[in-house]
Design a protein around this motif. Structure first.
Motif, PDB file in Angstrom:
ATOM      1  N   UNK A 121       0.996  -1.182   0.199  1.00 22.52           N
ATOM      2  CA  UNK A 121       0.101  -0.056  -0.012  1.00 22.52           C
ATOM      3  C   UNK A 121       0.998   1.097  -0.029  1.00 22.52           C
ATOM      4  N   UNK A 122       2.143   1.192   0.453  1.00 21.62           N
ATOM      5  CA  UNK A 122       3.011   2.260   0.376  1.00 21.62           C
ATOM      6  C   UNK A 122       3.612   2.611  -1.133  1.00 21.62           C
ATOM      7  N   UNK A 123       3.328   1.850  -1.888  1.00 24.89           N
ATOM      8  CA  UNK A 123       3.986   2.087  -3.174  1.00 24.89           C
ATOM      9  C   UNK A 123       3.144   1.974  -4.513  1.00 24.89           C
ATOM     10  N   UNK A 124       1.726   1.771  -4.292  1.00 23.53           N
ATOM     11  CA  UNK A 124       0.845   2.049  -5.344  1.00 23.53           C
ATOM     12  C   UNK A 124      -0.670   2.185  -4.881  1.00 23.53           C
ATOM     13  N   UNK A 125      -1.433   2.942  -5.582  1.00 28.37           N
ATOM     14  CA  UNK A 125      -2.817   3.235  -5.236  1.00 28.37           C
ATOM     15  C   UNK A 125      -3.825   2.125  -5.784  1.00 28.37           C
ATOM     16  N   UNK A 126      -3.309   1.115  -6.319  1.00 29.15           N
ATOM     17  CA  UNK A 126      -4.051   0.206  -7.248  1.00 29.15           C
ATOM     18  C   UNK A 126      -4.488  -0.857  -5.941  1.00 29.15           C
ATOM     19  N   UNK A 127      -5.769  -1.098  -5.609  1.00 27.19           N
ATOM     20  CA  UNK A 127      -6.198  -1.952  -4.685  1.00 27.19           C
ATOM     21  C   UNK A 127      -5.929  -3.366  -5.248  1.00 27.19           C
ATOM     22  N   UNK A 128      -6.233  -3.398  -6.620  1.00 26.86           N
ATOM     23  CA  UNK A 128      -6.255  -4.909  -7.282  1.00 26.86           C
ATOM     24  C   UNK A 128      -5.143  -4.807  -8.401  1.00 26.86           C
ATOM     25  N   UNK A 129      -4.433  -5.746  -8.297  1.00 27.46           N
ATOM     26  CA  UNK A 129      -3.393  -5.861  -9.552  1.00 27.46           C
ATOM     27  C   UNK A 129      -4.180  -6.493 -10.660  1.00 27.46           C
ATOM     28  N   UNK A 130      -5.215  -7.407 -10.367  1.00 26.32           N
ATOM     29  CA  UNK A 130      -5.996  -8.143 -11.473  1.00 26.32           C
ATOM     30  C   UNK A 130      -6.624  -7.021 -12.299  1.00 26.32           C
ATOM     31  N   UNK A 131      -7.061  -6.219 -11.572  1.00 26.31           N
ATOM     32  CA  UNK A 131      -7.928  -5.275 -12.078  1.00 26.31           C
ATOM     33  C   UNK A 131      -6.902  -4.196 -12.904  1.00 26.31           C
ATOM     34  N   UNK A 132      -6.081  -3.870 -12.611  1.00 28.09           N
ATOM     35  CA  UNK A 132      -5.024  -3.135 -13.422  1.00 28.09           C
ATOM     36  C   UNK A 132      -4.666  -3.724 -14.641  1.00 28.09           C
TER      37      UNK A 132
END
Ligand SMILES: Cc1ncc(C[n+]2csc(CCOP(=O)(O)OP(=O)(O)O)c2C)c(N)n1
Ligand SMILES: [Mg+2]
Length: 341
Positions: A198-209
């Protein structure tokens, strides 16, 4: 632990498609991984063994379930944190341990070491220490299978931190565009070196990205054998049938520091102890006994047999010499003809 907004697949119910034989093969694999790691750490702690080592504790189930659906001639690519992948893909334990110890009986005559494990005979093609570097190589391997008209699948393992690397995105974009048979396996252990997810991305889900590249992408509980087994079957089946790449975000937790000897003061102690209490090998063992009715004696026999094969592999590696200086410039290049088809 980071909670993904995408619902993990698999419930551990009775429709998981796991036969007792497969369930026990997976148990043997995760037990081999755990015992080998425990033995290596004991050897490193006492000075008996020397190597750079990155723990795979907590991540054992992911490759053990995936490799149930792979053939020997399918390709795999992994990272420095990849001993579990190498064992699951079928590198003979004696050769694997010898290579990690830098000895001539290793898969690369001791010249690759723990950071550059490879054994084309087992389909483990590349281990890289370059974060994100494995994905373009995997797309190349998958493209070669497609061009040669085989139905081989390539699985590439990488960490959550690798999803912030440019090469990862280039590889995923091309794989989706060219519809190559590759399964991207992100082992999301919640840390990139010393930095929390959570300290290096605002993406909650990598699958979604990664779904944004136009490929199938799912989040799965990487610590659950039934969930991983089912998700891997679907992903690998899809890639093998020519329907293109799949991205699997496998949620897990790194049960230790980044590498052997590293500290964990930046990790939340409560979260770490909770993850340790629910660690996947013990969790799977309890599930086999409680939900599948497998006898304690059956599991204990497997554990004893694994322990003695791990001990034998370590003793053989210790007895093996390091490569001779004359070997320095041999085996540097390989011809295409030498690769398995
Ligand atoms: C291109 C590149 N940048 C930085 C590093 C330094 N580095 C080594 S491991 C690591 C963390 C990678 O985290 P993750 O992808 O989550 O893999 P994990 O170690 O958790 O398996 C970094 C940044 C590297 N090896 N390669
Ligand atoms: Mg990580």
């Amino acid at each position: 632990m980071t909670v993904s907004t995408t619902q993990p697949v698999g419930s551990g119910g009775s429709n998981d498609g796991l036969t007792d034989d497969a369930a026990l093969r997976i148990f043997r694999t995760v037990t081999t991984i755990r015992s080998t790691e425990d033995r290596i750490i004991r050897g490193l702690s006492s000075g008996e063994l020397r190597m750079t080592y990155y723990t795979v504790r907590g991540q054992e189930v992911i490759p053990a379930a995936i490799c149930e659906h792979l053939r020997r001639d399918d390709y795999m690519v992994t990272t420095y944190r990849g001993m579990h992948d190498c064992i699951a893909k079928g590198i003979p334990l004696d050769e694997l341990v010898a290579e990690m110890c830098g000895k001539v009986t290793g898969t690369s005559k001791g010249k690759g070491g723990p950071m550059h494990l490879s054994d084309p005979q087992s389909g483990l093609m590349v281990t890289t220490g370059v974060v994100g570097g494995g994905l373009p190589i995997a797309v190349g391997l998958a493209l070669s299978s497609k061009l040669r008209g085989t139905d081989q699948v390539t699985v590439v393992n990488f960490g959550d931190g690798a999803t912030s690397i440019g090469a990862t995105h280039e590889a995923c974009n091309l794989a989706a565009l060219w519809e190559v048979p590759v399964v991207f396996v992100c082992q999301n252990n919640q840390y990139g070196e010393h930095t929390k997810f959570a300290d290096y991305t605002r993406s909650p889900s990598l699958a979604e990205r990664f779904r944004g590249y136009g490929m199938e992408a799912r989040t799965v509980d990487g610590n659950s054998v039934p969930a991983m087994h089912e998700a891997a079957a679907e992903a690998i089946g899809r890639a093998r049938s020519g329907s293109g790449p799949v991205f699997l975000e496998c949620l897990t937790y790194r049960l230790g520091g980044h590498s052997f000897g590293a500290t964990t003061e930046y990790m939340d102690p409560d979260e770490l102890s909770q993850a340790e209490a629910n660690e996947p090998v013990g969790r799977y063992r309890r599930w086999l006994v409680d939900q599948r009715g497998i006898g304690e004696d059956v599991l204990a026999d497997i554990e004893a047999a694994v322990l003695s094969s791990v001990e034998a592999a370590v003793e053989a590696a210790k007895a093996s010499p390091p490569p001779a200086p004359e070997e320095l410039l041999t085996d540097v290049f390989s011809s295409v003809e030498a690769l398995p088809r």
